[in-house]
Design a protein around this motif. Structure first.
Motif, PDB file in Angstrom:
ATOM      1  N   PRO A   3       0.814  -1.238   0.000  1.00  0.00           N
ATOM      2  CA  PRO A   3       0.000   0.000   0.000  1.00  0.00           C
ATOM      3  C   PRO A   3       0.837   1.273   0.000  1.00  0.00           C
ATOM      4  CG  PRO A   3      -0.311  -1.257   2.044  1.00  0.00           C
ATOM      5  CD  PRO A   3       0.500  -2.102   1.133  1.00  0.00           C
ATOM      6  N   MET A   4       2.059   1.174   0.520  1.00  0.00           N
ATOM      7  CA  MET A   4       2.931   2.355   0.537  1.00  0.00           C
ATOM      8  C   MET A   4       3.302   2.780  -0.881  1.00  0.00           C
ATOM      9  SD  MET A   4       3.596   3.797   3.348  1.00  0.00           S
ATOM     10  CE  MET A   4       4.983   4.815   2.924  1.00  0.00           C
ATOM     11  N   ARG A   6       1.568   2.262  -3.647  1.00  0.00           N
ATOM     12  CA  ARG A   6       0.389   2.864  -4.282  1.00  0.00           C
ATOM     13  C   ARG A   6       0.195   4.304  -3.793  1.00  0.00           C
ATOM     14  NH1 ARG A   6      -3.053  -1.390  -4.051  1.00  0.00           N
ATOM     15  NH2 ARG A   6      -3.884  -0.833  -2.042  1.00  0.00           N
ATOM     16  N   LYS A   7       0.296   4.464  -2.489  1.00  0.00           N
ATOM     17  CA  LYS A   7       0.099   5.799  -1.909  1.00  0.00           C
ATOM     18  C   LYS A   7       1.153   6.783  -2.412  1.00  0.00           C
ATOM     19  CE  LYS A   7       1.415   7.910   2.457  1.00  0.00           C
ATOM     20  NZ  LYS A   7       2.646   8.414   1.951  1.00  0.00           N
ATOM     21  N   ARG A  10       0.741   7.648  -6.125  1.00  0.00           N
ATOM     22  CA  ARG A  10      -0.444   8.502  -6.306  1.00  0.00           C
ATOM     23  C   ARG A  10      -0.120   9.937  -5.896  1.00  0.00           C
ATOM     24  NH1 ARG A  10      -5.191   6.239  -3.018  1.00  0.00           N
ATOM     25  NH2 ARG A  10      -5.954   5.222  -4.880  1.00  0.00           N
ATOM     26  N   GLN A  11       0.543  10.065  -4.728  1.00  0.00           N
ATOM     27  CA  GLN A  11       0.862  11.414  -4.237  1.00  0.00           C
ATOM     28  C   GLN A  11       1.864  12.110  -5.154  1.00  0.00           C
ATOM     29  OE1 GLN A  11       1.754  10.252  -0.038  1.00  0.00           O
ATOM     30  NE2 GLN A  11       0.333  11.882   0.469  1.00  0.00           N
ATOM     31  N   ARG A  14       0.469  13.477  -8.320  1.00  0.00           N
ATOM     32  CA  ARG A  14      -0.453  14.607  -8.140  1.00  0.00           C
ATOM     33  C   ARG A  14       0.289  15.922  -7.926  1.00  0.00           C
ATOM     34  NH1 ARG A  14      -5.095  11.902  -4.293  1.00  0.00           N
ATOM     35  NH2 ARG A  14      -6.104  10.762  -5.974  1.00  0.00           N
ATOM     36  N   GLU A  85       6.912  12.889   6.128  1.00  0.00           N
ATOM     37  CA  GLU A  85       6.000  12.183   7.044  1.00  0.00           C
ATOM     38  C   GLU A  85       6.172  12.717   8.467  1.00  0.00           C
ATOM     39  OE1 GLU A  85       3.797   9.982   6.072  1.00  0.00           O
ATOM     40  OE2 GLU A  85       4.502   9.224   4.150  1.00  0.00           O
ATOM     41  N   THR A  90       2.652  12.308  10.128  1.00  0.00           N
ATOM     42  CA  THR A  90       1.938  11.093   9.731  1.00  0.00           C
ATOM     43  C   THR A  90       2.775   9.832   9.951  1.00  0.00           C
ATOM     44  OG1 THR A  90       2.638  11.664   7.495  1.00  0.00           O
ATOM     45  CG2 THR A  90       0.357  12.082   8.038  1.00  0.00           C
ATOM     46  N   LEU A  94       1.908   5.577  10.426  1.00  0.00           N
ATOM     47  CA  LEU A  94       2.464   4.487   9.619  1.00  0.00           C
ATOM     48  C   LEU A  94       3.129   3.440  10.511  1.00  0.00           C
ATOM     49  CD1 LEU A  94       4.168   6.400   6.650  1.00  0.00           C
ATOM     50  CD2 LEU A  94       1.939   5.280   6.692  1.00  0.00           C
ATOM     51  N   LEU A  99       2.049  -2.042   8.840  1.00  0.00           N
ATOM     52  CA  LEU A  99       3.129  -1.952   7.853  1.00  0.00           C
ATOM     53  C   LEU A  99       4.453  -2.151   8.580  1.00  0.00           C
ATOM     54  CD1 LEU A  99       2.034   1.237   5.863  1.00  0.00           C
ATOM     55  CD2 LEU A  99       2.059  -1.100   4.991  1.00  0.00           C
TER      56      LEU A  99
END
Lengths: 274, 311
Positions: A3-4, A6-7, A10-11, A14, A85, A90, A94, A99
């Motif tokens: 998932p890291m 993908r995240k 994505r970030q 953007r 992070e 954040t 995590l 994770l």
């Protein structure tokens, strides 16, 4: 899929730099190639210039320019990766999820490296220009690309280590750039200064026979084995001559990268003081 | 559910926790109070597996936090002080990422995200960017994220900091609801009135150690089912001598102080004991003007413990 990853991807895509940096990168690379082309062909007369000579000149210029640009860009993607992070608070979320530190590191590493590799891939059309002129074969392209990827992976790992060791992105990025300067400029300066001293001390003792590089004592040559541009130069040798210079460089870069990974994971596991 | 024994933790020679001990029972809503630098956040980080301990033991649900961090992570939901969010994600993406991070898959993943949206009251804003949310909404989102994997224990470090009064009230109600669902909650806060409203017990921490009040208690009972000794303030009209005599003759009661028609009495036992004392006073012909249970509020007790220590 982690998932890291993908995240992170994505970030990254953007962000404005997601399209701005590749565009700027290609503009600069195109300008360098154009400049190199005119420099190679502009010798008063165009007669006598082999197309393969132009191809080799373009390929070498492109390879070195590409490495220089990517060395400048790699810390931007990796050095701020963990500190961001911390800055946006954040990281605790995590680290208290399921994770593992390894998954967090891998997600950050892959996303940093993939973006740099994206730049490498986008430059392929520019690189194909050198192909068109001849003089450059698939092996040269492959070994130069592989070498560049090893160097960038190592630099990304170092950037991530800096990111795990510092609280602020600006500090992590500064130390990452200092590392880039140290391994590119400082190692070259140390080498050339020591070589000059060595040559002045041994003047008149007869010229070296065979491979000039290996006639230089190892303690003087040593700093260059961690120099990315020397590593890239070593990759241009034919396959049978990659040992020992290219292999030594590869082992050192992979070793340094592995050490950076181990230290980053230790920092992620042990530091809750963010 | 949470067992901390003689916990010690130092940072560069400076002691943050110095032999702190705490026991929180299953289903408790337990408060943690102390001045800044007392070690509250360090304790929370140790319990949430973020910090290793120098010595002592810390267990959550019987699992040692140092030895089996991954198992502890499955049990806990940790809300740090000033929690962060990914501003460039949508509300749903944020929750989905953490549902992935807690290894929720398939129907459980979807259900957890939908429940979190509902719980945070952000279902209608699920496609909005997190950046567009107010501070209170972000706090609700982070709390909902913390609950995605149905933790048995919630560790909340100053969750009400920066919230406006309405958001604080909502948070209190949400915590009461979670407590009613049987989740064990350890919450640190400087907002004593909030803690007094929701907590069953409060632990006092100062300079990394268990702080104690005047009676030597390091844990204050706020909502115990049976408090053995209670203090009552009684005000009567006219001569109080008769009232004093009645109180002193009643079973389990004694006068601690009396003057000018007012007295402070100690009553041992349940509420029925106080009711029978009041009945005895009335039947004995005493005109009772006031008969109040006097609870020393948390703020007074806090001042007593920490102001005296600082003085």
């Amino acid at each position: 899929m982690n998932p890291m990853i993908r995240k992170e991807l994505r970030q990254r895509m953007r962000e404005r730099r997601g399209w701005l940096l590749p565009s700027l990168y290609l503009v600069v690379l195109g300008a360098v190639v154009t400049f190199a082309y005119f420099l190679t062909t502009d010798r008063g007369t165009t007669t006598g210039i082999q197309g393969s000579a132009v191809g080799v000149a373009l390929f070498l210029t492109l390879s070195y320019a590409q490495l220089a640009l990517l060395l400048l860009l790699a810390p931007i993607f990796s050095a701020g990766s963990i500190t961001i992070e911390k800055e946006q608070r954040t990281l605790a979320g995590l680290l208290t999820s399921l994770l593992t530190s390894g998954q967090i590191w891998w997600g950050k590493f892959v996303s940093s490296l993939l973006f740099v590799l994206l730049l490498l891939v986008t430059s392929l059309p520019v690189l194909s220009m050198a192909f068109a002129f001849g003089g450059v074969g698939p092996w040269e392209i492959f070994s130069a690309t592989l070498t560049t990827v090893i160097i960038l992976a190592c630099m990304s790992a170092i950037g991530l280590y800096c990111s795990s060791a510092f609280q602020r992105s600006v500090h992590a990025t500064a130390v990452s750039y200092a590392t880039v300067v140290a391994i590119t400029v400082v190692t070259a300066i140390i080498f050339f200064v020591r070589l000059a001293i060595y040559e002045s001390a041994n003047r008149g003792q007869g010229g070296a026979t065979g491979n000039i590089w290996y006639s230089i004592p190892l303690n003087i040559r040593a700093p260059m084995y961690v120099n990315p541009f020397f590593f890239l130069t070593a990759s241009f040798a034919p396959l049978k001559q990659l040992y020992p210079a290219w292999f030594t460089c590869a082992c050192l870069f992979i070793g340094i990268g592995a050490l950076a990974v181990a230290l980053t994971l230790r920092n992620l596991r042990r530091r809750g003081d963010f | 559910m949470i067992d901390v024994e003689q916990l010690r933790k130092s940072f560069n020679g400076k002691c943050a926790l110095d032999g702190f001990t705490l026991h929180v029972g299953a289903g408790d809503l337990f408060g943690l109070v102390g001045p800044n630098g007392a070690g509250k956040t360090t304790l929370m980080k140790v319990l949430s597996t973020l910090l290793p301990v120098d010595s002592g033991t810390a267990q959550v649900g019987g699992v040692n936090v140092s030895a089996k961090a991954r198992e502890v992570k499955r049990l806990i939901g940790y809300l740090p002080d000033q929690p962060g969010v990914y501003q460039d994600m949508s509300v749903r993406e944020f929750l989905e990422f953490f549902a992935d991070a807690f290894q929720l898959t398939g129907a459980r993943h979807r259900a957890a995200v939908d429940r979190a949206l509902e719980r945070s009251g952000l279902a209608e804003r699920s496609e909005d960017s997190v950046e567009q949310l107010s501070f209170g909404m972000k706090q609700r989102l982070v709390l909902a994220k913390t609950l995605l994997h149905d933790p048995k224990v919630l560790l909340l470090d100053e969750p009400a900091t920066g919230l406006d009064p309405l958001a604080r009230i909502e948070l209190r109600e949400q915590l009461k609801q979670l407590h009613a669902e049987g989740i064990t909650i350890l919450i640190s806060s400087h907002i004593l009135s909030d803690l007094e409203d929701i907590c069953t017990q409060i632990a006092l921490i100062g300079a990394g150690r268990n702080a104690t009040d005047a009676e030597g208690h390091s844990v204050l009972q706020l909502r115990a089912a049976q408090t053995p000794v209670r203090i009552y303030e009684i005000e009567v009209i006219g001569d109080s001598a008769a009232a004093v005599a009645i109180v002193n003759s009643a079973a389990g009661a004694r006068v601690l102080d009396s003057s000018m028609g007012r007295m402070v009495a100690e009553v041992t036992g349940a509420d029925e004991q106080a009711a029978s004392l009041l009945r005895a006073l009335v039947v004995g012909g005493v005109n009772v003007l006031r008969f109040d249970h006097r609870a020393l509020d948390l703020e007074e007790r806090y001042k007593t413990v920490f102001r005296e220590k600082n003085a």
